[in-house]
Design a protein around this motif. Structure first.
Motif, mmCIF file in Angstrom:
data_model
loop_
_atom_site.group_PDB
_atom_site.id
_atom_site.type_symbol
_atom_site.label_atom_id
_atom_site.label_comp_id
_atom_site.label_asym_id
_atom_site.label_seq_id
_atom_site.Cartn_x
_atom_site.Cartn_y
_atom_site.Cartn_z
ATOM 1 N N ILE A 105 0.805 -1.227 0.000
ATOM 2 C CA ILE A 105 0.000 0.000 0.000
ATOM 3 C C ILE A 105 0.833 1.268 0.000
ATOM 4 O O ILE A 105 0.379 2.328 -0.462
ATOM 5 N N VAL A 106 2.061 1.208 0.495
ATOM 6 C CA VAL A 106 2.832 2.442 0.684
ATOM 7 C C VAL A 106 3.146 3.130 -0.643
ATOM 8 O O VAL A 106 3.065 4.357 -0.754
ATOM 9 N N ASP A 107 3.496 2.365 -1.673
ATOM 10 C CA ASP A 107 3.839 2.989 -2.957
ATOM 11 C C ASP A 107 2.673 3.777 -3.560
ATOM 12 O O ASP A 107 2.852 4.942 -3.938
ATOM 13 N N PRO A 108 1.462 3.186 -3.675
ATOM 14 C CA PRO A 108 0.351 3.996 -4.208
ATOM 15 C C PRO A 108 0.010 5.190 -3.319
ATOM 16 O O PRO A 108 -0.348 6.256 -3.820
ATOM 17 N N LEU A 109 0.140 5.038 -1.996
ATOM 18 C CA LEU A 109 -0.126 6.169 -1.110
ATOM 19 C C LEU A 109 0.885 7.286 -1.341
ATOM 20 O O LEU A 109 0.542 8.473 -1.324
ATOM 21 N N THR A 110 2.134 6.901 -1.573
ATOM 22 C CA THR A 110 3.176 7.907 -1.829
ATOM 23 C C THR A 110 2.905 8.662 -3.124
ATOM 24 O O THR A 110 3.077 9.877 -3.206
ATOM 25 N N ARG A 111 2.438 7.922 -4.143
ATOM 26 C CA ARG A 111 2.102 8.587 -5.415
ATOM 27 C C ARG A 111 0.948 9.572 -5.225
ATOM 28 O O ARG A 111 0.959 10.672 -5.766
ATOM 29 N N LEU A 112 -0.048 9.165 -4.439
ATOM 30 C CA LEU A 112 -1.176 10.064 -4.172
ATOM 31 C C LEU A 112 -0.720 11.286 -3.379
ATOM 32 O O LEU A 112 -1.210 12.395 -3.582
ATOM 33 N N LEU A 113 0.245 11.074 -2.485
ATOM 34 C CA LEU A 113 0.771 12.151 -1.665
ATOM 35 C C LEU A 113 1.479 13.200 -2.520
ATOM 36 O O LEU A 113 1.393 14.409 -2.258
ATOM 37 N N LYS A 114 2.155 12.732 -3.561
ATOM 38 C CA LYS A 114 2.923 13.639 -4.418
ATOM 39 C C LYS A 114 2.074 14.311 -5.485
ATOM 40 O O LYS A 114 2.509 15.261 -6.129
ATOM 41 N N ASP A 115 0.846 13.801 -5.672
ATOM 42 C CA ASP A 115 -0.050 14.356 -6.696
ATOM 43 C C ASP A 115 -1.020 15.332 -6.034
ATOM 44 O O ASP A 115 -2.151 14.980 -5.691
ATOM 45 N N ALA A 116 -0.572 16.568 -5.871
ATOM 46 C CA ALA A 116 -1.385 17.561 -5.150
ATOM 47 C C ALA A 116 -2.718 17.827 -5.833
ATOM 48 O O ALA A 116 -3.704 18.170 -5.184
ATOM 49 N N GLY A 117 -2.768 17.679 -7.157
ATOM 50 C CA GLY A 117 -4.008 17.955 -7.886
ATOM 51 C C GLY A 117 -4.969 16.791 -7.923
ATOM 52 O O GLY A 117 -6.081 16.902 -8.440
ATOM 53 N N GLY A 118 -4.568 15.649 -7.380
ATOM 54 C CA GLY A 118 -5.413 14.457 -7.452
ATOM 55 C C GLY A 118 -6.505 14.394 -6.416
ATOM 56 O O GLY A 118 -7.385 13.538 -6.480
ATOM 57 N N GLY A 119 -6.448 15.289 -5.416
ATOM 58 C CA GLY A 119 -7.514 15.339 -4.425
ATOM 59 C C GLY A 119 -7.483 14.229 -3.395
ATOM 60 O O GLY A 119 -8.482 13.996 -2.711
ATOM 61 N N MET A 120 -6.340 13.528 -3.279
ATOM 62 C CA MET A 120 -6.274 12.402 -2.343
ATOM 63 C C MET A 120 -5.181 12.567 -1.293
ATOM 64 O O MET A 120 -4.853 11.618 -0.584
ATOM 65 N N VAL A 121 -4.613 13.761 -1.187
ATOM 66 C CA VAL A 121 -3.520 13.981 -0.232
ATOM 67 C C VAL A 121 -3.997 13.764 1.199
ATOM 68 O O VAL A 121 -3.303 13.132 2.011
ATOM 69 N N ASP A 122 -5.186 14.274 1.546
ATOM 70 C CA ASP A 122 -5.711 14.129 2.910
ATOM 71 C C ASP A 122 -5.798 12.664 3.307
ATOM 72 O O ASP A 122 -5.355 12.254 4.381
ATOM 73 N N GLU A 123 -6.398 11.857 2.406
ATOM 74 C CA GLU A 123 -6.599 10.437 2.700
ATOM 75 C C GLU A 123 -5.277 9.689 2.797
ATOM 76 O O GLU A 123 -5.081 8.846 3.680
ATOM 77 N N ALA A 124 -4.363 9.995 1.859
ATOM 78 C CA ALA A 124 -3.069 9.309 1.856
ATOM 79 C C ALA A 124 -2.313 9.593 3.150
ATOM 80 O O ALA A 124 -1.731 8.686 3.766
ATOM 81 N N LEU A 125 -2.310 10.844 3.587
ATOM 82 C CA LEU A 125 -1.621 11.206 4.825
ATOM 83 C C LEU A 125 -2.234 10.527 6.044
ATOM 84 O O LEU A 125 -1.515 10.057 6.939
ATOM 85 N N ALA A 126 -3.559 10.471 6.088
ATOM 86 C CA ALA A 126 -4.233 9.863 7.233
ATOM 87 C C ALA A 126 -3.859 8.383 7.360
ATOM 88 O O ALA A 126 -3.610 7.882 8.463
ATOM 89 N N ILE A 127 -3.817 7.681 6.217
ATOM 90 C CA ILE A 127 -3.459 6.253 6.260
ATOM 91 C C ILE A 127 -1.987 6.082 6.620
ATOM 92 O O ILE A 127 -1.625 5.223 7.430
ATOM 93 N N LEU A 128 -1.121 6.890 6.021
ATOM 94 C CA LEU A 128 0.307 6.794 6.342
ATOM 95 C C LEU A 128 0.552 7.090 7.818
ATOM 96 O O LEU A 128 1.428 6.476 8.447
ATOM 97 N N ALA A 129 -0.214 8.012 8.377
ATOM 98 C CA ALA A 129 -0.054 8.340 9.797
ATOM 99 C C ALA A 129 -0.363 7.144 10.676
ATOM 100 O O ALA A 129 0.334 6.882 11.665
ATOM 101 N N ILE A 130 -1.389 6.402 10.309
ATOM 102 C CA ILE A 130 -1.754 5.249 11.141
ATOM 103 C C ILE A 130 -0.797 4.077 10.904
ATOM 104 O O ILE A 130 -0.497 3.305 11.807
ATOM 105 N N LEU A 131 -0.245 3.972 9.682
ATOM 106 C CA LEU A 131 0.726 2.910 9.382
ATOM 107 C C LEU A 131 2.086 3.194 10.002
ATOM 108 O O LEU A 131 2.851 2.268 10.286
ATOM 109 N N SER A 132 2.389 4.466 10.207
ATOM 110 C CA SER A 132 3.708 4.823 10.740
ATOM 111 C C SER A 132 3.886 4.392 12.183
ATOM 112 O O SER A 132 5.002 4.389 12.707
ATOM 113 N N THR A 133 2.797 4.009 12.846
ATOM 114 C CA THR A 133 2.905 3.504 14.221
ATOM 115 C C THR A 133 3.267 2.028 14.250
ATOM 116 O O THR A 133 3.460 1.449 15.317
ATOM 117 N N ASN A 134 3.337 1.407 13.051
ATOM 118 C CA ASN A 134 3.677 -0.006 12.912
ATOM 119 C C ASN A 134 5.118 -0.122 12.424
ATOM 120 O O ASN A 134 5.545 0.625 11.549
#
Length: 635
Positions: A514-543
């Motif tokens: 999951i991390v690679d697609p989330l990273t791509r969404l994070l870098k695509d500011a115009g894609g409208g998915m930065v909020d969601e990608a960050l929220a998931i990465l935040a919860i995964l970063s505790t693992n």
């Protein structure tokens, strides 16, 4: 070689057939005919080129074949677009005309790109055909460069007036009717059915859009029926009659009783009748549609909510008391207050739908599942009524239906039913999770998106998070996150986030890539998915596994940039992720410091959220300590 040439000829034949299908849209009139006319004409003029290539038995090398394959894809895409523009609700299309024009522009770009790949000068076709293709290619290029950005100003003005004025000038309504090809009663009937079908499959809150479409359609119906009555009435007598009592529009009368319909329903032929009248007809043993005399595919009756709303609006605007005793479906005004608790649910009607789910033909199952989907969406009482009637196990069974539309209706009906907390357990107990995951993997895009939303709804219950993760949902959700529409990606992201609250699912998500697609969404500011990608990465970063995967994806520079420029919530999540990545890891701390994390974090300590300030201050202190160590070691 012969078989290769045969496949080339088959490709050319497909191109000719696509052009032939597209040429049928050349007769479209009004606004839609105008905006698509040039593109249809240009595509149609490509046909002689393809036909001559068939006649001369042209053999294609790999590069040429690639160009014609690109053209096939472009024409297939254009054909679907023309079908979409010319089918369905015209009012919906006109409200979204900016999007329609963008799609037409995109189709032009795609065809021009395919023409660029085709070396048409190298084929031994006639000079006339070669020159025609050259001219067409030039026209496609010019159409892209000279893109029309302005809408039809007259149309925009007429729409604005028709929507905002209670009683618009009849001339404006006539112009709109002609532009939209909604001048006759038959055309308006088709539009009503199209709106009904649209809202049957519509996701989200339809109130505002429904209100706009219903209100404007009602005005167009009034205009058409008034004009029709004027044809048989002199001006003087017409004025007197209009002051005495309004003429009921023919479209609002039941074809059987000829009275104003109270509870309009649609039969399988698409005709609308008053429920009580058509039910008597069916109870008498008739198997045909009274008006068209066509054989009825089934005896199911689908409420015509759009027409019912139009009748209610017409009654209100003409000072007529709204029809009472409207059978099992009570009028719910679109755009009305959310406090209404009136239920549309008649248990006997629901039982009849369940009988069709259980023992009906494919068509009956599809229609019944669609009806339950719509009923479950409308209000809380309906969800209780439908579940208590025993619908859930039958809908779960239809998740495995080979009919894609039935599958879509079933999974969406379960989604709507799951809004009720009590129904969540019943859906899981019926063994739905495995089947919903299967739809998520292999269903149509709409079915996959709604399956993701259903899993999210069910995952609100903690024990369901474990079962959903164990059923293989995480990997399927990651696929939807990569392949879905924007709405599908958001549904997938929401479900993944909720599931990853459970520790075991975090590992599944990381191992699932999951991390690679989330990273791509994070870098695509115009894609409208930065909020969601960050929220998931935040919860995964505790693992522990998640932390390592996020760091390996080179996310630190992006996180620092978000801390510097993002929204308050995103800055907070980015700081939390950076904190988890860097605590206890000197290498990552150095990377963060090199990309300017200290400056960004210092600013965050001054104007971030409380949580962001805490994370930023803690991390900033460690970075400053690191800088002190670096300085002290410099000779």
């Amino acid at each position: 070689m012969g078989s290769t040439n045969g496949s080339h000829e088959e490709l050319m034949s497909r191109l000719v057939d696509s052009v032939k299908q597209i040429s049928k849209f050349s007769n479209s009139k009004g606004f839609f005919g105008r905006i698509q006319g040039d593109l249809v004409r240009r595509i149609t003029l490509l046909s002689p080129f393809f036909e001559e290539l068939i006649d001369i038995g042209a053999e294609l090398n790999e590069e040429q074949l690639s160009g014609f394959e690109a053209m096939r894809i472009a024409l297939d895409s254009s054909l679907e677009l023309f079908r979409s523009v010319n089918g369905g609700s015209k009012l919906l299309q006109i409200f979204h005309r900016g999007s329609v024009m963008q799609k037409l522009h995109d189709a032009t770009v795609e065809i021009e790109a395919a023409l660029t790949q085709i070396p048409y000068d190298h084929f031994e076709v006639s000079e006339e055909v070669r020159e025609q293709v050259q001219l067409l290619h030039f026209q496609f290029k010019r159409a892209i460069e000279r893109r029309e950005e302005e809408y039809d100003l007259q149309l925009s003005h007429d729409l604005a007036v028709a929507e905002s004025v209670v009683d618009p000038d009849p001339e404006i309504l006539k112009r709109l009717s002609q532009e939209l090809q909604l001048s006759t009663i038959d055309e308006l009937k088709k539009e009503s059915h199209a709106i009904h079908e649209y809202f049957l499959s519509y996701e989200g809150d339809p109130d505002d859009c429904f209100q706009r479409m219903s209100s404007l359609l009602k005005k167009l119906v009034d205009c058409a029926t008034t004009e029709s009555s004027e044809a048989d009435t002199s001006t003087g007598s017409k004025a007197i009659s209009r002051h005495r009592s309004p003429v009921i529009p023919e479209y609002f009368r039941c074809p059987i009783s000829l009275e104003l319909m109270k509870d309009p329903v649609i039969v399988s032929t698409g005709q609308t009748y008053e429920r009580s009248s058509i039910q008597k007809w069916l109870d008498a043993g008739h198997k045909t549609c009274p008006k068209s005399q066509e054989t009825l595919l089934h005896s199911g009756l689908t409420p015509n909510y759009v027409l019912k709303s139009l009748i209610a609006l017409w009654c209100e605007s003409n000072g007529i008391e709204l029809p009472q005793n409207q059978g099992s479906y009570k009028t719910t005004r679109p755009g009305g207050g959310g406090g209404s608790s009136s239920s549309d649910c008649d248990r006997a009607f629901v039982i009849a739908l369940l009988e069709k789910l259980d023992n009906g033909t494919t068509e009956q199952q599809r229609a019944a599942a669609g009806e339950l989907r719509l009923l479950a969406k409308r209000n809380a009482d309906n969800r209780v009524c439908i579940a208590e009637a025993g619908a859930i196990p039958l809908l779960v069974e239809l998740l495995s239906s080979p009919d894609p539309r039935t599958q879509e209706h079933s999974v969406t009906a379960l989604l709507n039913l799951s809004i009720n907390e009590g129904n969540k357990g019943a859906i899981v107990d019926a063994g739905a999770i495995t089947d919903i995951v299967e739809v998520l993997k292999n269903g149509s895009m709409e079915a996959r998106e709604n399956a993701a939303a259903t899993l999210f709804s069910l995952s609100v219950v903690d024990e369901n998070k474990v079962a959903i993760g164990a059923a293989g949902a995480i990997q399927a959700l990651i696929s939807l996150l990569e392949e879905g529409t924007r709405r599908g990606k958001k549904d997938a992201a929401t479900a993944i986030f909720n599931l990853c609250i459970y520790q075991g699912n975090k590992s599944r998500a990381v191992k699932g890539g999951i991390v690679d697609p989330l990273t791509r969404l994070l870098k695509d500011a115009g894609g409208g998915m930065v909020d969601e990608a960050l929220a998931i990465l935040a919860i995964l970063s505790t693992n522990q596994e998640g932390k390592a995967a996020i760091a390996d994806a080179d996310t630190i520079p992006v996180l620092v940039e978000i801390i510097r420029t993002g929204s308050p919530r995103n800055r907070e999540n980015a700081a939390a992720i950076l904190w988890y990545l860097c605590i206890g890891n000197m290498e990552r701390l150095n990377v963060a410091r090199e990309v300017g994390a200290d400056v960004a974090l210092k600013e965050l300590t001054e104007n971030g959220t409380d949580r962001a300030k805490r994370k930023a201050a803690s991390l900033l202190e460690i970075i400053q300590q690191l800088e002190g160590v670096v300085i002290s070691t410099v000779p």
